[in-house]
Scaffold this active site. Structure first.
Site, PDB file in Angstrom:
ATOM      1  CB  THR A 132       1.770  32.746  -4.311  1.00 32.71           C
ATOM      2  OG1 THR A 132       1.758  32.206  -3.313  1.00 32.71           O
ATOM      3  CG2 THR A 132       3.279  31.998  -5.345  1.00 32.71           C
ATOM      4  CG  ASP A 133       1.505  34.685   0.173  1.00 31.56           C
ATOM      5  OD1 ASP A 133       1.485  33.853  -0.293  1.00 31.56           O
ATOM      6  OD2 ASP A 133       0.410  35.043   0.996  1.00 31.56           O
ATOM      7  CD  GLU A 134       2.716  29.233  -0.131  1.00 29.88           C
ATOM      8  OE1 GLU A 134       3.635  28.656  -0.241  1.00 29.88           O
ATOM      9  OE2 GLU A 134       1.372  29.062  -0.287  1.00 29.88           O
ATOM     10  CE1 TYR A 158       2.010  26.666  -6.100  1.00 25.85           C
ATOM     11  CE2 TYR A 158       2.943  28.306  -3.804  1.00 25.85           C
ATOM     12  CZ  TYR A 158       1.926  28.044  -5.604  1.00 25.85           C
ATOM     13  OH  TYR A 158       1.273  28.752  -5.554  1.00 25.85           O
ATOM     14  CE  LYS A 162       2.922  31.246  -9.235  1.00 26.21           C
ATOM     15  NZ  LYS A 162       1.995  30.829 -10.667  1.00 26.21           N
TER      16      LYS A 162
HETATM   17  P1  NAD Z   1      -5.433  25.201  -8.761  1.00 25.52           P
HETATM   18  O1  NAD Z   1      -4.471  24.297  -9.239  1.00 25.52           O
HETATM   19  O2  NAD Z   1      -6.861  25.360  -8.724  1.00 25.52           O
HETATM   20  O3  NAD Z   1      -5.693  25.264 -11.290  1.00 25.52           O
HETATM   21  C1  NAD Z   1      -4.918  25.378 -11.325  1.00 25.52           C
HETATM   22  C2  NAD Z   1      -5.343  25.134 -13.061  1.00 25.52           C
HETATM   23  O4  NAD Z   1      -4.124  25.164 -14.272  1.00 25.52           O
HETATM   24  C3  NAD Z   1      -6.485  23.666 -12.861  1.00 25.52           C
HETATM   25  O5  NAD Z   1      -7.617  24.296 -14.082  1.00 25.52           O
HETATM   26  C4  NAD Z   1      -5.299  22.618 -14.003  1.00 25.52           C
HETATM   27  O6  NAD Z   1      -5.730  22.176 -14.695  1.00 25.52           O
HETATM   28  C5  NAD Z   1      -4.443  24.182 -14.743  1.00 25.52           C
HETATM   29  N1  NAD Z   1      -2.930  23.708 -15.100  1.00 25.52           N
HETATM   30  C6  NAD Z   1      -2.387  23.328 -14.623  1.00 25.52           C
HETATM   31  N2  NAD Z   1      -0.632  22.670 -15.109  1.00 25.52           N
HETATM   32  C7  NAD Z   1      -1.674  22.861 -16.170  1.00 25.52           C
HETATM   33  C8  NAD Z   1      -1.048  23.525 -17.462  1.00 25.52           C
HETATM   34  N3  NAD Z   1       0.526  22.995 -18.122  1.00 25.52           N
HETATM   35  N4  NAD Z   1      -1.140  24.189 -18.889  1.00 25.52           N
HETATM   36  C9  NAD Z   1      -2.338  24.165 -18.992  1.00 25.52           C
HETATM   37  N5  NAD Z   1      -3.640  24.358 -17.538  1.00 25.52           N
HETATM   38  C10 NAD Z   1      -2.284  23.563 -16.686  1.00 25.52           C
HETATM   39  O7  NAD Z   1      -5.000  26.487  -8.399  1.00 25.52           O
HETATM   40  P2  NAD Z   1      -5.172  28.090  -8.232  1.00 25.52           P
HETATM   41  O8  NAD Z   1      -5.719  28.605  -6.616  1.00 25.52           O
HETATM   42  O9  NAD Z   1      -6.505  27.859  -9.002  1.00 25.52           O
HETATM   43  O10 NAD Z   1      -4.243  29.345  -8.740  1.00 25.52           O
HETATM   44  C11 NAD Z   1      -3.955  29.865  -9.469  1.00 25.52           C
HETATM   45  C12 NAD Z   1      -3.007  30.356  -9.911  1.00 25.52           C
HETATM   46  O11 NAD Z   1      -2.590  31.585  -8.536  1.00 25.52           O
HETATM   47  C13 NAD Z   1      -1.612  29.604 -10.242  1.00 25.52           C
HETATM   48  O12 NAD Z   1      -0.890  30.721 -10.870  1.00 25.52           O
HETATM   49  C14 NAD Z   1      -1.014  29.849  -8.187  1.00 25.52           C
HETATM   50  O13 NAD Z   1       0.112  29.420  -8.237  1.00 25.52           O
HETATM   51  C15 NAD Z   1      -2.095  31.311  -8.185  1.00 25.52           C
HETATM   52  N6  NAD Z   1      -2.606  31.577  -6.237  1.00 25.52           N
HETATM   53  C16 NAD Z   1      -3.014  30.622  -5.961  1.00 25.52           C
HETATM   54  C17 NAD Z   1      -3.377  31.123  -4.291  1.00 25.52           C
HETATM   55  C18 NAD Z   1      -4.479  30.600  -4.042  1.00 25.52           C
HETATM   56  O14 NAD Z   1      -4.388  30.426  -2.814  1.00 25.52           O
HETATM   57  N7  NAD Z   1      -5.056  29.601  -4.301  1.00 25.52           N
HETATM   58  C19 NAD Z   1      -2.879  32.080  -4.018  1.00 25.52           C
HETATM   59  C20 NAD Z   1      -1.954  33.418  -4.766  1.00 25.52           C
HETATM   60  C21 NAD Z   1      -1.804  32.520  -6.220  1.00 25.52           C
HETATM   61  O1  DAU Z   2       0.039  32.247   0.343  1.00 29.75           O
HETATM   62  C1  DAU Z   2      -1.139  31.610  -1.182  1.00 29.75           C
HETATM   63  C2  DAU Z   2      -0.596  30.497  -1.207  1.00 29.75           C
HETATM   64  O2  DAU Z   2      -1.809  29.648  -0.500  1.00 29.75           O
HETATM   65  C3  DAU Z   2      -0.852  29.655  -3.157  1.00 29.75           C
HETATM   66  O3  DAU Z   2       0.074  30.413  -3.447  1.00 29.75           O
HETATM   67  C4  DAU Z   2      -0.795  28.301  -2.688  1.00 29.75           C
HETATM   68  O4  DAU Z   2      -1.231  27.474  -4.466  1.00 29.75           O
HETATM   69  C5  DAU Z   2      -2.304  27.630  -1.930  1.00 29.75           C
HETATM   70  O5  DAU Z   2      -2.550  26.378  -1.980  1.00 29.75           O
HETATM   71  C6  DAU Z   2      -2.531  28.262  -0.532  1.00 29.75           C
HETATM   72  O6  DAU Z   2      -1.000  27.968   0.278  1.00 29.75           O
HETATM   73  P1  DAU Z   2      -1.103  27.438   1.539  1.00 29.75           P
HETATM   74  O7  DAU Z   2       0.223  25.853   1.222  1.00 29.75           O
HETATM   75  O8  DAU Z   2      -1.531  28.249   2.079  1.00 29.75           O
HETATM   76  O9  DAU Z   2      -2.274  26.971   1.361  1.00 29.75           O
HETATM   77  P2  DAU Z   2      -3.288  25.441   2.092  1.00 29.75           P
HETATM   78  O10 DAU Z   2      -4.519  25.585   2.070  1.00 29.75           O
HETATM   79  O11 DAU Z   2      -2.681  24.358   1.886  1.00 29.75           O
HETATM   80  O12 DAU Z   2      -3.206  25.250   3.902  1.00 29.75           O
HETATM   81  C7  DAU Z   2      -3.484  26.379   4.767  1.00 29.75           C
HETATM   82  C8  DAU Z   2      -2.407  26.562   5.972  1.00 29.75           C
HETATM   83  O13 DAU Z   2      -3.065  25.094   6.863  1.00 29.75           O
HETATM   84  C9  DAU Z   2      -1.059  26.200   5.441  1.00 29.75           C
HETATM   85  O14 DAU Z   2      -0.339  26.595   6.659  1.00 29.75           O
HETATM   86  C10 DAU Z   2      -0.853  24.391   5.914  1.00 29.75           C
HETATM   87  C11 DAU Z   2      -2.549  24.456   6.972  1.00 29.75           C
HETATM   88  N1  DAU Z   2      -3.001  23.039   7.153  1.00 29.75           N
HETATM   89  C12 DAU Z   2      -3.366  22.629   5.190  1.00 29.75           C
HETATM   90  C13 DAU Z   2      -3.994  21.465   4.805  1.00 29.75           C
HETATM   91  C14 DAU Z   2      -4.500  21.038   3.997  1.00 29.75           C
HETATM   92  C15 DAU Z   2      -3.657  21.890   7.564  1.00 29.75           C
HETATM   93  O15 DAU Z   2      -3.276  22.332   9.430  1.00 29.75           O
HETATM   94  N2  DAU Z   2      -4.328  20.617   7.654  1.00 29.75           N
HETATM   95  C16 DAU Z   2      -4.178  20.673   6.438  1.00 29.75           C
HETATM   96  O16 DAU Z   2      -5.109  19.261   6.322  1.00 29.75           O
END
Ligand code: NAD
Ligand code: DAU
Length: 352
Positions: A132-134, A158, A162
């Site tokens: 992630t970019d975080e 989180y 990561k």
């Molecule tokens: P998600 O939470 O939707 O899915 C995670 C999946 O991993 C789920 O299916 C869960 O059952 C599985 N999982 C959790 N713990 C596990 C374990 N111990 N063993 C096997 N499986 C397990 O997450 P996502 O949004 O699909 O993100 C996927 C990846 O991409 C993550 O590594 C996250 O950090 C990264 N990522 C997410 C975003 C985003 O915006 N969602 C952005 C950048 C990077």
């Molecule tokens: O940047 C990549 C990341 O983006 C991933 O690594 C994470 O897995 C993914 O969950 C996401 O993280 P964020 O915290 O940015 O996403 P989220 O959708 O939770 O929130 C997006 C923005 O909106 C953040 O600034 C928090 C805000 N927010 C979120 C929720 C759930 C609100 O204002 N209200 C809300 O109820």
């Protein structure tokens, strides 16, 4: 074949679906099925011999050893993680367990398998870690976007977990020679996104007549990327990325949260107007801010585009329209994910 971990989650499942839509190379999909894992998303693959789903933990070395030896994948792509920042604030333990210890165990299993491969297979093998970019922390309004050379400065449990996993992956390359690649992507959105995250939460709450919670002043900025563009970037890095390198992935789509929410409201006003004739934006409510909330993320994806020729196909405007349309058309999927465990989370986080 390839082995994907976390392939029942949002991005992993989109990746598996896209992979099998474009190739006949089989996928073993290892997922623990936590609250975020959902086999409904993979329903279209029922009976498809190219997809082998295995329920299990990336930390289970015995299971991993068996799967790797039996199926001999040419690559492992690690999506499995605890991914929600708010949950990491309420309970960081699972994030350390899966994202740090789980990644360590996965790396050790893969290293043992890779060590025993024949020389040509060893050279062709890849371990791609999805991050992630975080990990880079937060930006001021005037800062340039995150480049791969930025310092790691994670601010939430989180992002710290990561960052730790990224460091392990890097070390397994430098110390043991494991052929790794890491991608650091910005915020994804699109189909099958679990409605604890901002965009699907707002769509679902709007339709249900509930409030649309915006944390703090709503001026936090995220850089949004349509999930299928992320999946395409991962495929490209897997194919041609340089070993040991990290690649930032982002859509050049910086938006303030309040603007994202207003865009969704306007689309819903157009596509599914409220029966009382009022706008969905009336449902916006400003709520207590997330502790330690990062102000701005922005990704500089120049390396990925210049070295590997990747660029996103969707703008935010085209991607968010598709996404809202998808949620309107897929009520069955929504009914299933918004059952008991989901409602408990909403009540813990928002007190309703
Ligand atoms: P998600 O939470 O939707 O899915 C995670 C999946 O991993 C789920 O299916 C869960 O059952 C599985 N999982 C959790 N713990 C596990 C374990 N111990 N063993 C096997 N499986 C397990 O997450 P996502 O949004 O699909 O993100 C996927 C990846 O991409 C993550 O590594 C996250 O950090 C990264 N990522 C997410 C975003 C985003 O915006 N969602 C952005 C950048 C990077
Ligand atoms: O940047 C990549 C990341 O983006 C991933 O690594 C994470 O897995 C993914 O969950 C996401 O993280 P964020 O915290 O940015 O996403 P989220 O959708 O939770 O929130 C997006 C923005 O909106 C953040 O600034 C928090 C805000 N927010 C979120 C929720 C759930 C609100 O204002 N209200 C809300 O109820």
């Amino acid at each position: 074949m390839i082995l994907v971990t976390g392939g029942a989650g949002f991005i992993g499942a989109n990746f598996v679906l896209d992979w099998l839509a474009g190739s006949d190379e089989p996928v073993i999909n290892l997922d623990k099925l936590t609250y975020a894992g959902n086999l409904d998303t993979l329903k279209s693959l029922d009976g498809d011999g190219r997809h082998l789903f295995v329920r299990g933990d990336i930390g289970d070395r015995e299971l991993l050893g068996r799967l790797l030896t039996e199926h001999a994948p040419r690559a492992v792509i690690n999506f499995a993680a605890e991914s929600h920042v708010d949950r990491s604030i309420h309970g960081p333990g699972d994030f350390i367990h899966t994202n740090v210890v789980g990644t360590f165990n996965l790396l050790e299993s893969v290293r043992a398998y890779w060590n025993d491969l024949a020389a040509d297979e060893k050279e062709a093998f890849r371990f791609l870690h999805v991050s992630t970019d975080e990990v880079y922390g937060t930006l001021e309004a005037s800062d340039p976007p995150f480049a791969e050379t930025n310092r790691y400065e994670p601010n939430s449990p989180y992002s710290a977990s990561k960052a730790a996993s990224d460091h392990l992956v890097r070390a397994w390359h430098h110390t043991y020679g494991l052929p790794v690649l890491t991608t650091n992507c910005s915020n994804n959105y699109g189909p099958y996104h679990f409605p604890e995250k901002l965009i699907p939460l707002v769509i679902l709450n709007a339709l249900a007549g509930k409030s649309l919670p915006i944390y703090g002043d709503g001026q936090q900025i995220r850089d949004w990327l349509y999930v299928k563009d992320h999946c395409a970037a991962i495929r490209r890095v897997l194919e041609a990325g340089r070993l040991g390198e990290t690649y930032n992935v982002g859509g050049w789509n910086e938006k303030a949260n309040v603007d994202v929410v207003n865009t969704i409201c306007s689309l819903l006003d157009e596509l599914r107007p409220r029966v009382d004739g009022k706008g969905y934006a009336e449902q916006i409510t400003y709520v207590t801010d997330r502790p330690g909330h990062d102000r701005r993320y922005a990704i500089d994806a120049t390396k990925l585009s210049q070295e590997l020729g990747w660029k996103p196909a969707e703008t935010f405007e085209s991607g968010i329209r598709k996404t809202v349309g998808w949620y309107l058309a897929n009520q069955d999927w929504i009914q299933n994910v918004t059952s008991g465990a989901y409602r408990e989370w909403v009540s813990t986080q928002y007190g309703v």
